[in-house]
Write an enzyme that holds these catalytic residues in place. Structure first.
Site, PDB file in Angstrom:
ATOM      1  N   CYS A  81       0.847  -1.190   0.000  1.00  0.00           N
ATOM      2  CA  CYS A  81       0.000   0.000   0.000  1.00  0.00           C
ATOM      3  C   CYS A  81       0.883   1.241   0.000  1.00  0.00           C
ATOM      4  O   CYS A  81       1.953   1.241   0.587  1.00  0.00           O
ATOM      5  CB  CYS A  81      -0.950   0.090   1.185  1.00  0.00           C
ATOM      6  SG  CYS A  81      -2.071  -1.280   1.384  1.00  0.00           S
TER       7      CYS A  81
ATOM      8  N   ARG B  44       3.570  -0.473  -4.955  1.00  0.00           N
ATOM      9  CA  ARG B  44       3.362  -1.009  -3.609  1.00  0.00           C
ATOM     10  C   ARG B  44       2.011  -1.707  -3.463  1.00  0.00           C
ATOM     11  O   ARG B  44       1.750  -2.356  -2.444  1.00  0.00           O
ATOM     12  CB  ARG B  44       3.448   0.122  -2.577  1.00  0.00           C
ATOM     13  CG  ARG B  44       4.766   0.835  -2.568  1.00  0.00           C
ATOM     14  CD  ARG B  44       4.749   1.932  -1.534  1.00  0.00           C
ATOM     15  NE  ARG B  44       4.724   1.404  -0.198  1.00  0.00           N
ATOM     16  CZ  ARG B  44       5.788   1.153   0.534  1.00  0.00           C
ATOM     17  NH1 ARG B  44       6.978   1.408   0.054  1.00  0.00           N
ATOM     18  NH2 ARG B  44       5.688   0.676   1.741  1.00  0.00           N
TER      19      ARG B  44
ATOM     20  N   TRP C  30      -3.197  -2.525  -1.481  1.00  0.00           N
ATOM     21  CA  TRP C  30      -3.024  -3.965  -1.691  1.00  0.00           C
ATOM     22  C   TRP C  30      -3.879  -4.616  -0.610  1.00  0.00           C
ATOM     23  O   TRP C  30      -3.556  -4.523   0.581  1.00  0.00           O
ATOM     24  CB  TRP C  30      -1.553  -4.336  -1.523  1.00  0.00           C
ATOM     25  CG  TRP C  30      -1.247  -5.758  -1.865  1.00  0.00           C
ATOM     26  CD1 TRP C  30      -0.935  -6.254  -3.093  1.00  0.00           C
ATOM     27  CD2 TRP C  30      -1.194  -6.873  -0.970  1.00  0.00           C
ATOM     28  NE1 TRP C  30      -0.699  -7.602  -3.015  1.00  0.00           N
ATOM     29  CE2 TRP C  30      -0.850  -8.015  -1.722  1.00  0.00           C
ATOM     30  CE3 TRP C  30      -1.417  -7.023   0.402  1.00  0.00           C
ATOM     31  CZ2 TRP C  30      -0.715  -9.279  -1.165  1.00  0.00           C
ATOM     32  CZ3 TRP C  30      -1.295  -8.288   0.970  1.00  0.00           C
ATOM     33  CH2 TRP C  30      -0.941  -9.397   0.184  1.00  0.00           C
TER      34      TRP C  30
ATOM     35  N   ASN D 142      -1.856   1.945   6.081  1.00  0.00           N
ATOM     36  CA  ASN D 142      -1.128   0.749   5.618  1.00  0.00           C
ATOM     37  C   ASN D 142      -0.896  -0.136   6.830  1.00  0.00           C
ATOM     38  O   ASN D 142      -0.655   0.384   7.919  1.00  0.00           O
ATOM     39  CB  ASN D 142       0.253   1.109   5.073  1.00  0.00           C
ATOM     40  CG  ASN D 142       0.185   1.890   3.794  1.00  0.00           C
ATOM     41  OD1 ASN D 142      -0.884   2.034   3.212  1.00  0.00           O
ATOM     42  ND2 ASN D 142       1.325   2.400   3.374  1.00  0.00           N
ATOM     43  N   GLY D 143      -0.870  -1.450   6.625  1.00  0.00           N
ATOM     44  CA  GLY D 143      -0.592  -2.353   7.747  1.00  0.00           C
ATOM     45  C   GLY D 143      -1.838  -3.118   8.139  1.00  0.00           C
ATOM     46  O   GLY D 143      -2.832  -3.139   7.398  1.00  0.00           O
TER      47      GLY D 143
ATOM     48  N   GLU E 134      15.196 -19.044  -8.745  1.00  0.00           N
ATOM     49  CA  GLU E 134      14.900 -17.659  -9.107  1.00  0.00           C
ATOM     50  C   GLU E 134      14.292 -17.577 -10.513  1.00  0.00           C
ATOM     51  O   GLU E 134      13.356 -16.811 -10.745  1.00  0.00           O
ATOM     52  CB  GLU E 134      16.192 -16.820  -9.006  1.00  0.00           C
ATOM     53  CG  GLU E 134      16.076 -15.370  -9.434  1.00  0.00           C
ATOM     54  CD  GLU E 134      15.052 -14.543  -8.659  1.00  0.00           C
ATOM     55  OE1 GLU E 134      14.543 -14.994  -7.616  1.00  0.00           O
ATOM     56  OE2 GLU E 134      14.742 -13.432  -9.121  1.00  0.00           O
TER      57      GLU E 134
ATOM     58  N   LYS F  81      10.623 -16.000 -11.270  1.00  0.00           N
ATOM     59  CA  LYS F  81      10.373 -14.903 -12.223  1.00  0.00           C
ATOM     60  C   LYS F  81       9.222 -15.269 -13.148  1.00  0.00           C
ATOM     61  O   LYS F  81       8.344 -14.465 -13.398  1.00  0.00           O
ATOM     62  CB  LYS F  81      11.607 -14.598 -13.078  1.00  0.00           C
ATOM     63  CG  LYS F  81      12.741 -13.830 -12.450  1.00  0.00           C
ATOM     64  CD  LYS F  81      12.450 -12.405 -12.080  1.00  0.00           C
ATOM     65  CE  LYS F  81      11.880 -12.236 -10.742  1.00  0.00           C
ATOM     66  NZ  LYS F  81      12.386 -12.308  -9.505  1.00  0.00           N
TER      67      LYS F  81
ATOM     68  N   GLU G 227       5.830 -15.300 -11.284  1.00  0.00           N
ATOM     69  CA  GLU G 227       5.380 -13.970 -10.866  1.00  0.00           C
ATOM     70  C   GLU G 227       4.727 -13.189 -12.001  1.00  0.00           C
ATOM     71  O   GLU G 227       3.710 -12.541 -11.799  1.00  0.00           O
ATOM     72  CB  GLU G 227       6.573 -13.136 -10.360  1.00  0.00           C
ATOM     73  CG  GLU G 227       7.050 -13.498  -8.983  1.00  0.00           C
ATOM     74  CD  GLU G 227       8.285 -12.704  -8.584  1.00  0.00           C
ATOM     75  OE1 GLU G 227       8.311 -12.208  -7.443  1.00  0.00           O
ATOM     76  OE2 GLU G 227       9.225 -12.564  -9.387  1.00  0.00           O
TER      77      GLU G 227
ATOM     78  N   HIS H 241      13.663 -37.735  -8.172  1.00  0.00           N
ATOM     79  CA  HIS H 241      12.862 -38.117  -7.011  1.00  0.00           C
ATOM     80  C   HIS H 241      11.479 -37.476  -7.038  1.00  0.00           C
ATOM     81  O   HIS H 241      10.928 -37.151  -5.997  1.00  0.00           O
ATOM     82  CB  HIS H 241      13.608 -37.742  -5.732  1.00  0.00           C
ATOM     83  CG  HIS H 241      14.952 -38.383  -5.644  1.00  0.00           C
ATOM     84  ND1 HIS H 241      15.111 -39.730  -5.416  1.00  0.00           N
ATOM     85  CD2 HIS H 241      16.194 -37.876  -5.801  1.00  0.00           C
ATOM     86  CE1 HIS H 241      16.410 -40.028  -5.413  1.00  0.00           C
ATOM     87  NE2 HIS H 241      17.081 -38.917  -5.655  1.00  0.00           N
TER      88      HIS H 241
ATOM     89  N   LYS I  24       5.351  -4.954  -4.370  1.00  0.00           N
ATOM     90  CA  LYS I  24       6.807  -4.864  -4.313  1.00  0.00           C
ATOM     91  C   LYS I  24       7.329  -4.970  -2.887  1.00  0.00           C
ATOM     92  O   LYS I  24       8.350  -5.585  -2.625  1.00  0.00           O
ATOM     93  CB  LYS I  24       7.207  -3.519  -4.925  1.00  0.00           C
ATOM     94  CG  LYS I  24       8.701  -3.288  -4.976  1.00  0.00           C
ATOM     95  CD  LYS I  24       9.267  -3.911  -6.213  1.00  0.00           C
ATOM     96  CE  LYS I  24      10.766  -3.887  -6.264  1.00  0.00           C
ATOM     97  NZ  LYS I  24      11.267  -5.107  -6.906  1.00  0.00           N
TER      98      LYS I  24
HETATM   99  C1  G6P Z   1       7.908  -9.309  -2.555  1.00  0.00           C
HETATM  100  C2  G6P Z   1       8.426  -8.898  -3.920  1.00  0.00           C
HETATM  101  C3  G6P Z   1       9.623  -9.760  -4.297  1.00  0.00           C
HETATM  102  C4  G6P Z   1      10.684  -9.678  -3.225  1.00  0.00           C
HETATM  103  C5  G6P Z   1      10.136 -10.037  -1.846  1.00  0.00           C
HETATM  104  C6  G6P Z   1      11.136  -9.706  -0.739  1.00  0.00           C
HETATM  105  O1  G6P Z   1       7.346 -10.570  -2.624  1.00  0.00           O
HETATM  106  O2  G6P Z   1       7.401  -9.012  -4.895  1.00  0.00           O
HETATM  107  O3  G6P Z   1      10.163  -9.313  -5.527  1.00  0.00           O
HETATM  108  O4  G6P Z   1      11.745 -10.542  -3.534  1.00  0.00           O
HETATM  109  O5  G6P Z   1       8.959  -9.278  -1.578  1.00  0.00           O
HETATM  110  O6  G6P Z   1      11.304  -8.320  -0.731  1.00  0.00           O
HETATM  111  P1  G6P Z   1      12.568  -7.572  -0.148  1.00  0.00           P
HETATM  112  O7  G6P Z   1      12.261  -6.116  -0.385  1.00  0.00           O
HETATM  113  O8  G6P Z   1      12.615  -7.900   1.319  1.00  0.00           O
HETATM  114  O9  G6P Z   1      13.757  -8.028  -0.864  1.00  0.00           O
END
Ligand code: G6P
Length: 610
Positions: free
Chosen positions: A2, A27, A74, A100-101, A483, A487, A490, A506, A605
């Site tokens: 947010c 955000r 969010w 927020n929160g 990773e 990606k 996501e 396995h 984010k």
């Molecule tokens: C969210 C983002 C990811 C990120 C993760 C950890 O899920 O979408 O891209 O890796 O948070 O965020 P940070 O800011 O702690 O690296």
């Protein structure tokens, strides 16, 4: 998670708020709203969906305002719709709140407030705050006191902004667990949940700490803690520039950030390599270097992509330092009463520096006496400020929700820490110098890989309709497989799994048929022969193989359906290179599916709630 923005001054507030919300949209983006004074009354305009829709709606009104606050959401409590969007009004429309929160005890508070005659319109936890503050205002206290008394009853986290008709010359804000920063201008002030929303107007900022409440007027501000004691805050100058948070000619932030990696990795190393001594220099760690070097154990704690970079860090630390290293999900670590010794060093990695689980895990580790190191991108973020010592990765602002350049810069910083400590231990000057020289080649090698974009686009076209993907790698490249899969998930919404290549036998191999693309990260290293056997196993089951291989390796061409060849480097640095084709593959698959790569569905984010 947010975004909050606010303005108080002499200019027209509404365009400033809309612009700020656009900067903060990464955000959260399921609904957006503004609350502002116009003609002596408080107004709210809000709707479901993106800020652009809110902007259209506002353009249909003819409001003039010099004080207002805005929110991009969010959803946590209640579906994304107009009613649940922020701000929220009290019944008389004389008080409005954005938040927020999460208010954890909102249910019992709501019950009490309903008993007192308050009516709730939304499903949010936030609405409890409006009515709670209102109940104190009705007892005749000031807005500041009403907010303070209300927050004393609240359990949970908040970044909060409040406007009241009774005191129309100020915005009251508060922070606990959800970031809030004040922007100090000339006869105007700003509030925001991060500095990207402010820097078009001012670079003078004040970071609120947990438990602080501020009254922001157009020409001054006042800060107190929740116990009502006055607090003097330092004004800090931020260095971020507006160009850094623009798309700079690219169609998306994600592509811009992928393409920026030669420079962002260079920036993460800039001024930190000392060739003559074959080592690195990290100012932020100097005061605690002995303690780190003498640690009996390292723990690396993070979430999401940062957790994957932590896994690569584990391989580096164990290979070069021989210090036992564990990698932990912050969300698990904080709740399972972890065993922590005073001679542990715990690295907390976070791009945003605000991830709620990582921050809470760090506080827990500090409480138990471990040395706590923050590795962050966002300058001045909570993790950066609350750690005992730390290193910035200097990747520059990352706006695309899926992390790319922060990942490679995190890997670069882990490599720098490894070199620094290894040179204090067993690594020779000659080996140290060789390593420094290898570090210096990395930005150029990334540049070379980025030139393969067209080839990768062809592969993306071929596989864009796949339902599942498997990513396999060994050693240092196992976290890269994780990773790469993350990606793809996501931003393209294709189910993808990362696995250690040998573990494939396995379980995941049961999924392999002619419809299953399998991405192998197979550079020429000590496990190359083993991974070739794994490729054979997939081919025997008609799987489609995309291999990331080393330049000059022509043997792999006869096995894999598609081969992307990347330059050679030492094992420790290979993940910085091998992840780049995977970022581009995910990007182009998502683009070919017509998806919004910068703001993928359901994600945010900066995850500042649990
Ligand atoms: C969210 C983002 C990811 C990120 C993760 C950890 O899920 O979408 O891209 O890796 O948070 O965020 P940070 O800011 O702690 O690296």
């Amino acid at each position: 998670m947010c975004g909050i923005v606010g303005y108080i001054g002499e200019r027209d507030a509404i365009p400033i708020l809309i612009e700020g919300l656009k900067r903060l949209e990464y955000r959260g983006y399921d609904s957006a709203g503004l609350g502002f004074f116009s003609k002596g009354a408080l107004n709210i305009i809000k709707n479901k969906g993106k800020v652009a829709l809110l902007e259209e709606k506002i353009n249909g009104h003819n409001h003039q305002s010099k004080i207002g606050i805005g929110h991009t959401r969010w959803a946590t409590h209640g579906i994304p719709n107009e009613t649940n969007a922020h701000p929220h009004f009290n019944k008389e429309k004389t008080l409005l709140v954005i938040h927020n929160g999460i208010i954890e005890n909102y249910q019992p508070l709501k019950k009490i407030l309903i008993g007192d005659g308050y009516e709730f319109k939304s499903e949010t936890d936030t609405e409890v705050l409006v009515h709670l503050i209102d109940s104190f205002l009705k007892k005749g206290v000031t807005l500041f006191s009403a907010v303070r008394h209300a927050l004393n009853q609240v359990e949970g986290t908040y970044g909060l902004a409040v406007l009241s008709c009774g005191e129309p010359d100020k915005i009251v804000v508060a922070r606990k667990g959800s970031p809030l920063v004040l922007g100090i201008g000339e006869n105007e002030n700003f509030i925001a949940s991060d500095v990207s929303a402010l820097i078009a107007h001012t670079k003078q900022v004040v970071y609120l700490e947990d438990g602080e409440i501020a009254e922001v007027y157009k020409d001054h501000f006042r800060t107190k803690n929740i116990e009502d004691e006055e607090i003097q805050k330092e004004i800090i100058e931020v260095t971020m520039s507006i160009e850094q948070i623009d798309k700079g000619g690219y169609s998306t932030f994600m592509l811009k950030e992928i393409m920026e990696q030669p420079e962002s990795v260079l920036n993460s190393m800039r001024g930190r390599l000392v060739h003559d001594d074959g080592t690195s220099k990290l100012g932020g760690l100097e005061s605690v270097l002995n303690r780190i070097a003498n640690s009996k154990r390292f723990i690396i704690c993070a979430c999401g992509t940062s957790w994957h970079s932590g896994m690569v860090g584990e391989y580096m630390f164990e290979q070069y330092l021989r210090i036992p290293t564990e990698v932990e999900y912050a969300s698990e670590f904080r709740y399972r009463n972890p065993i922590i010794h005073p001679d542990d060093t715990i690295f907390f990695i976070s791009q945003s520096g605000e991830t709620a689980d990582t921050l809470a895990a760090m506080k827990e580790a500090k409480r138990k006496g471990a040395l706590v190191i923050g590795i962050c991108n966002a300058v001045g973020s909570s993790i950066a400020r609350d750690s005992d010592a730390g290193v910035y990765i200097h990747a520059g602002p990352e706006i695309g929700v899926a992390s790319t350049k922060a990942f490679t810069a995190q890997l670069s910083v882990f490599a720098l820490i490894t070199l620094l400590l290894a040179r204090r231990k067993d690594m020779s000057l000659i080996d140290g110098k060789k390593m420094v020289e290898e570090f210096q080649t990395i930005p150029g090698k990334i540049e070379k890989i980025l030139k393969l974009e067209k080839q990768i686009e062809v592969i993306a076209e071929e596989f864009k309709n796949a339902k599942n993907f498997l990513y396999l790698g060994r050693g240092y490249n196992f976290p890269v497989a994780l990773e790469g899969a993350l990606k793809l998930k996501e931003i393209s919404y294709i189910h993808a799994e990362g696995y250690p290549a040998a573990e494939m036998k396995h379980g995941p191999i049961a999924l392999v048929d002619e419809n299953m693309p399998v991405v192998f990260i197979a550079p020429k290293d000590s496990t190359y022969d083993k991974i070739i056997s794994n490729i054979e196993e997939i081919k025997a089951r008609k799987g489609k193989v995309i291999a990331i291989a080393t330049e000059g390796d022509d043997d792999i061409d006869r096995l894999a359906d598609y081969v992307i060849k990347i330059p050679e480097t030492i094992r420790m640095l290979m993940p910085i290179l091998s992840v780049i084709p995977l970022q581009l593959l995910a990007y182009h698959i998502a683009m070919k599916k017509g998806l919004n790569v910068d703001q993928p569905r359901n994600l945010a984010k900066s995850v500042t709630v649990e």
